[in-house]
Scaffold this active site. Structure first.
Site, mmCIF file in Angstrom:
data_model
loop_
_atom_site.group_PDB
_atom_site.id
_atom_site.type_symbol
_atom_site.label_atom_id
_atom_site.label_comp_id
_atom_site.label_asym_id
_atom_site.label_seq_id
_atom_site.Cartn_x
_atom_site.Cartn_y
_atom_site.Cartn_z
ATOM 1 N N ASP A 1 23.286 0.262 9.317
ATOM 2 C CA ASP A 1 23.407 -1.149 9.694
ATOM 3 C C ASP A 1 22.793 -1.460 11.063
ATOM 4 O OD1 ASP A 1 25.301 0.285 11.022
ATOM 5 O OD2 ASP A 1 26.988 -1.023 10.515
ATOM 6 N N MET B 1 10.598 -6.461 4.568
ATOM 7 C CA MET B 1 10.731 -7.036 5.903
ATOM 8 C C MET B 1 12.016 -7.858 6.117
ATOM 9 S SD MET B 1 8.128 -5.509 7.020
ATOM 10 C CE MET B 1 7.682 -6.080 8.667
ATOM 11 N N ARG C 1 22.700 -14.413 3.019
ATOM 12 C CA ARG C 1 22.123 -13.073 2.928
ATOM 13 C C ARG C 1 22.931 -12.160 1.999
ATOM 14 N NH1 ARG C 1 18.518 -10.564 6.063
ATOM 15 N NH2 ARG C 1 18.512 -12.335 7.464
ATOM 16 N N HIS D 1 8.748 3.389 9.022
ATOM 17 C CA HIS D 1 8.502 2.467 10.140
ATOM 18 C C HIS D 1 7.279 2.947 10.922
ATOM 19 C CE1 HIS D 1 9.509 -0.504 13.186
ATOM 20 N NE2 HIS D 1 9.193 0.419 14.076
ATOM 21 N N SER E 1 0.829 -1.221 0.000
ATOM 22 C CA SER E 1 0.000 0.000 0.000
ATOM 23 C C SER E 1 0.860 1.266 0.000
ATOM 24 C CB SER E 1 -0.983 0.007 1.176
ATOM 25 O OG SER E 1 -0.332 0.290 2.390
#
Ligand code: GAR
Length: 201
Positions: free
Chosen positions: A142, A90, A65, A109, A13
């Site tokens: 980070d 996420m 990752r 956030h 959204s």
């Protein structure tokens, strides 16, 4: 206009709200690419419907990752990109991604950081019993949800709120705030250099 690459894991959204502002002509930007870590993210369907290039990468296809993030970077570097916009993305980004990114990275956030970082920020706010919460746009570094704050908007927590009611009230504000911030970056009112933000009035 400012060239954006949007990263979204789910509903999309916030991505859609940014695209709507662009379509209405009140945001001088262009979304060049929408990337997701979930092939079935509704955000990708929304992008496709809007005629915006989109792609998904699955973490399972990469050994770690860093390798995943390098593949993500490769996709980003293949298009014009002035700003990387996390919109409900996420997955935590690796240091390599942050260091090698071709443009500043911003995130939205659903709390007033530094309160309630991490997952389920709205539930954390309801459980804590705070009377105001809101949303924060910040630079990504980070530290999880720990980069320099660019803008915040306050939203009341009302009697009887549960996680979903509060999340909906905050989300409406997110949809305004994110485009406002991107617009100010586009017109030079907000300047980002490395990990610092300057706001001109
Ligand atoms: C938004 O509320 C965003 O602030 C939040 O996820 C939602 C995504 O909604 N992001 C985070 O919690 C990041 N830690 P959307 O997919 O509809 O934009």
């Amino acid at each position: 206009g400012l060239n954006l690459v949007v990263l979204a894991s789910g509903r999309g959204s916030n991505f859609k709200a940014i695209q709507d502002h662009i379509d209405r002509g009140d945001l001088a930007a262009k979304i060049q690419l929408v990337l997701s870590d979930h092939a079935d993210a509704p955000a990708l369907d929304l992008a496709q419907a809007a005629g915006i290039p989109q792609a998904a990468l699955a973490a399972a296809d990469y050994p770690d990752r860093v390798r995943f993030d390098l593949a993500l970077l490769e996709k980003i570097k293949a298009v014009p990109c002035d700003l990387i916009v996390l919109a409900g993305y996420m997955r935590v980004l690796s240091q390599v991604f942050i260091k090698e990114a071709p443009a500043p990275i911003i995130n939205i956030h659903p709390s007033l950081l530094p309160a309630f970082p991490g997952l389920h920020a709205q539930r954390q706010a309801v459980d804590y019993g705070v009377k105001v919460s809101g949303c924060t746009v910040h630079l990504v570094n980070d530290i999880l949800d720990g980069g320099a704050i660019i803008a915040q908007r306050v939203v009341p927590v009302l009697p009887g709120d549960d996680e979903d009611r509060l999340a909906a009230r905050i989300l409406a504000e997110e949809h305004r705030l994110y485009s406002e911030v991107i617009g100010k970056i586009a017109n030079g009112q907000i300047k980002i250099k490395d990990q610092s933000v300057t706001i001109l009035d």
